[in-house]
Design a protein around this motif. Structure first.
Motif, short mmCIF file in Angstrom:
data_model
loop_
_atom_site.label_atom_id
_atom_site.label_comp_id
_atom_site.label_asym_id
_atom_site.label_seq_id
_atom_site.Cartn_x
_atom_site.Cartn_y
_atom_site.Cartn_z
N PHE A 1 100.85 10.42 28.27
CA PHE A 1 99.78 11.25 28.51
C PHE A 1 99.82 12.49 28.08
O PHE A 1 100.60 13.42 27.94
CB PHE A 1 99.55 11.23 29.95
N SER A 2 98.46 13.24 27.99
CA SER A 2 98.29 14.55 27.52
C SER A 2 98.06 15.30 28.98
O SER A 2 98.47 14.82 29.93
CB SER A 2 96.76 14.76 27.16
N GLY A 3 98.28 16.80 28.69
CA GLY A 3 98.50 17.60 29.85
C GLY A 3 97.41 17.40 30.97
O GLY A 3 97.63 17.42 32.15
N GLY A 4 96.10 17.33 30.21
CA GLY A 4 95.04 16.97 31.34
C GLY A 4 95.30 15.62 32.33
O GLY A 4 94.93 15.47 33.27
N GLN A 5 95.53 14.53 31.48
CA GLN A 5 95.62 13.34 31.94
C GLN A 5 96.87 13.58 32.96
O GLN A 5 96.86 12.91 34.18
CB GLN A 5 96.04 12.43 31.04
N ARG A 6 98.04 14.05 32.82
CA ARG A 6 99.06 14.16 33.88
C ARG A 6 98.50 15.06 34.91
O ARG A 6 98.97 14.67 36.10
CB ARG A 6 100.32 14.90 33.11
N GLN A 7 97.67 16.09 34.75
CA GLN A 7 97.24 16.65 35.87
C GLN A 7 96.34 15.77 36.74
O GLN A 7 96.29 15.97 37.99
CB GLN A 7 96.67 18.01 35.50
N ARG A 8 95.64 14.94 36.31
CA ARG A 8 94.87 14.02 36.83
C ARG A 8 95.70 13.06 37.69
O ARG A 8 95.40 12.55 38.83
CB ARG A 8 94.11 13.23 35.88
N ILE A 9 96.74 12.65 37.24
CA ILE A 9 97.91 11.77 37.75
C ILE A 9 98.23 12.49 39.07
O ILE A 9 98.51 12.01 40.06
CB ILE A 9 99.01 11.49 37.00
N GLY A 10 98.40 13.80 38.90
CA GLY A 10 99.17 14.70 39.99
C GLY A 10 98.07 14.93 41.22
O GLY A 10 98.17 14.83 42.19
N ILE A 11 96.83 14.87 40.76
CA ILE A 11 95.73 15.10 41.80
C ILE A 11 95.60 13.47 42.53
O ILE A 11 95.26 13.51 43.68
CB ILE A 11 94.54 15.22 40.90
N ALA A 12 95.66 12.56 41.68
CA ALA A 12 95.61 11.25 42.24
C ALA A 12 96.81 10.98 43.15
O ALA A 12 96.64 10.44 44.40
CB ALA A 12 95.64 10.12 41.32
N ARG A 13 97.97 11.44 43.08
CA ARG A 13 99.13 11.41 43.89
C ARG A 13 98.98 12.39 45.24
O ARG A 13 99.04 11.64 46.42
CB ARG A 13 100.27 11.96 43.11
N ALA A 14 98.24 13.30 45.05
CA ALA A 14 97.91 14.19 46.17
C ALA A 14 96.89 13.45 47.07
O ALA A 14 97.07 13.55 48.36
CB ALA A 14 97.40 15.40 45.86
N LEU A 15 95.96 12.65 46.49
CA LEU A 15 94.94 11.99 47.22
C LEU A 15 95.42 10.80 47.80
O LEU A 15 94.73 10.27 48.75
CB LEU A 15 93.85 11.87 46.40
N ALA A 16 96.75 10.24 47.59
CA ALA A 16 97.08 8.81 47.81
C ALA A 16 97.26 8.87 49.42
O ALA A 16 96.97 7.68 49.95
CB ALA A 16 98.28 8.64 47.35
N VAL A 17 97.43 9.89 50.13
CA VAL A 17 97.67 9.81 51.58
C VAL A 17 96.53 10.41 52.64
O VAL A 17 96.51 10.74 53.44
CB VAL A 17 99.00 10.68 51.93
N ASN A 18 95.27 10.63 51.69
CA ASN A 18 94.18 10.98 52.21
C ASN A 18 94.42 12.51 53.10
O ASN A 18 94.25 12.43 54.41
CB ASN A 18 93.66 10.15 53.39
N PRO A 19 94.48 13.39 52.23
CA PRO A 19 94.87 14.77 53.14
C PRO A 19 93.81 15.39 53.60
O PRO A 19 92.72 15.12 52.93
CB PRO A 19 95.56 15.63 52.09
N LYS A 20 93.71 16.45 54.37
CA LYS A 20 92.55 17.30 54.78
C LYS A 20 92.74 18.55 53.80
O LYS A 20 91.46 19.00 53.58
CB LYS A 20 92.74 17.60 56.21
N LEU A 21 93.66 19.03 53.46
CA LEU A 21 93.97 20.51 52.85
C LEU A 21 94.94 20.23 51.52
O LEU A 21 95.81 19.50 51.75
CB LEU A 21 94.46 21.29 53.65
N ILE A 22 94.38 20.58 50.45
CA ILE A 22 95.41 20.54 49.21
C ILE A 22 95.40 22.09 48.62
O ILE A 22 94.40 22.75 48.72
CB ILE A 22 94.68 19.69 48.27
N VAL A 23 96.94 22.49 48.44
CA VAL A 23 97.02 23.55 47.83
C VAL A 23 96.97 23.48 46.54
O VAL A 23 97.88 22.51 45.85
CB VAL A 23 98.30 24.16 48.32
N CYS A 24 96.14 24.02 45.46
CA CYS A 24 96.40 23.90 44.16
C CYS A 24 96.74 25.15 43.53
O CYS A 24 96.24 26.11 43.68
CB CYS A 24 94.71 23.61 43.51
N ASP A 25 98.09 25.03 42.98
CA ASP A 25 98.69 26.10 42.70
C ASP A 25 98.83 26.12 40.98
O ASP A 25 99.50 25.54 40.39
CB ASP A 25 100.29 25.97 43.01
#
Length: 327
Positions: free
Chosen positions: A156-180
């Motif tokens: 994947f490209s860099g942008g696509q990999r970041q989308r994967i990272g976002i999907a992983r963060a959303l997988a557990v239905n969080p309330k707060l996400i730190v975007c570093d």
């Protein structure tokens, strides 16, 4: 229900400096030095400052990925700094992070499906069938196709990999996400796509963000409020409109003056900060910024300015404004 989703009070993180043949502590790196702020549910708090000011360390402290030296962190009205690992585990799924490097944060030996399923498996959410279904839903949400689930990060490209990272963060239905600094390693056109995606996800899932960045134009686009850090301390905190239109701290004014204007016919008065950033091992007494500030006077060199409300919902840690208020 708590007024704020997260509150941080006088948070500190000191890293020991070890020297000598016989190891001994010769000092401490004061990465975070008495930070206090609060985050409202559903907002995006931008945390901005130059490299080395303690932004990323603060983000990791919020999630207990690093243990604070002192201070309190309250999440949903509950102090989490005193919780042990077992007590903290149920809260892990409520607090997630999107890392700066979208490649280093993904396991190269796991498929996208395995990467997104892992947090669900660790937190015992769903079974094999529901997890697989959830993966496909999340891929569609972040703009990827179903067949991407069986691919590996290097495909994947860099942008696509970041989308994967976002999907992983959303997988557990969080309330707060730190975007570093989630877009700092991406091309400008891809940055806009990822930022727009984060904003859409926030509206769809009611997410709360702590968005860390050094790019003030990015912070302005996505933030509800902005906190400016300098050498481990918050020096100004306000709504993004107030901060960009009426900056009160000299450091904030200098940062904003450095934002380029995309119009060659317009000129801008650039504020040049003199000197270098002091060492966090031996920061200056009083206000950490006084040795680079053109307004500094005697009290700045000996007394630390506290973060005080100088206008409605506009906070600054500067003796210049505090002196004018008491005059």
């Amino acid at each position: 229900m708590a007024e704020y989703l997260m509150e941080i009070k006088n948070l500190k993180k000191y890293f020991p400096v070890i020297k000598g043949i016989i190891p001994r502590q010769a000092g401490s790196v004061k990465a975070v030095d008495g930070v206090s702020f609060a985050v409202k549910a559903g907002e995006t708090l931008g945390l901005v400052g130059e490299s080395g000011c303690g932004k990323s360390t603060t983000g990791r402290l919020l999630l207990r990925l690093l243990e604070p030296t002192s201070g309190q962190i309250y999440f949903d009205g509950k102090e989490i700094t005193k919780l042990n690992e077992k007590e903290m585990r149920p809260l892990r799924k409520e607090l997630q992070i999107v890392f700066q490097d979208p490649y280093a944060s993904l396991n190269p030996r796991m498929t996208v499906e395995e990467i997104i399923i892992e947090p669900m498996r660790v937190n015992r959410i769903g079974d094999k069938r529901t997890r697989g279904k959830r993966v496909l839903e999340l891929l569609n949400v972040v703009g990827l196709a179903n067949y991407h689930a069986q691919r590996y990060p290097h495909e994947f490209s860099g942008g696509q990999r970041q989308r994967i990272g976002i999907a992983r963060a959303l997988a557990v239905n969080p309330k707060l996400i730190v975007c570093d600094e989630p877009v700092s390693a991406l091309d400008v056109s891809i940055q806009a796509q990822v930022i727009n995606l984060l904003e859409d996800l926030q509206k769809e899932f009611g997410l709360t963000y702590v968005f860390i960045a050094h790019d003030l134009s990015v912070i302005r686009h996505i933030s509800t409020r902005v906190a400016v850090m300098y050498l481990g301390r918050i020096v100004e905190l306000a709504s993004y409109i107030e901060l960009y239109q009426q900056p009160q701290h000299p450091y904030t004014q200098a940062l904003l003056s450095a934002i380029p204007i995309p119009d060659p016919k317009k000129s801008k008065n650039r504020i040049i900060i003199r000197g270098d950033v002091p060492s966090p091992i031996n920061p200056p007494d009083g206000c950490h910024f006084h040795n680079r500030c053109k307004y500094a006077f005697d009290i700045c060199r000996v007394e630390r300015p506290e973060l005080q409300e100088i206008r409605k919902d506009h906070w600054a840690a500067c003796h210049l404004h505090q002196a004018s208020q008491t005059a």
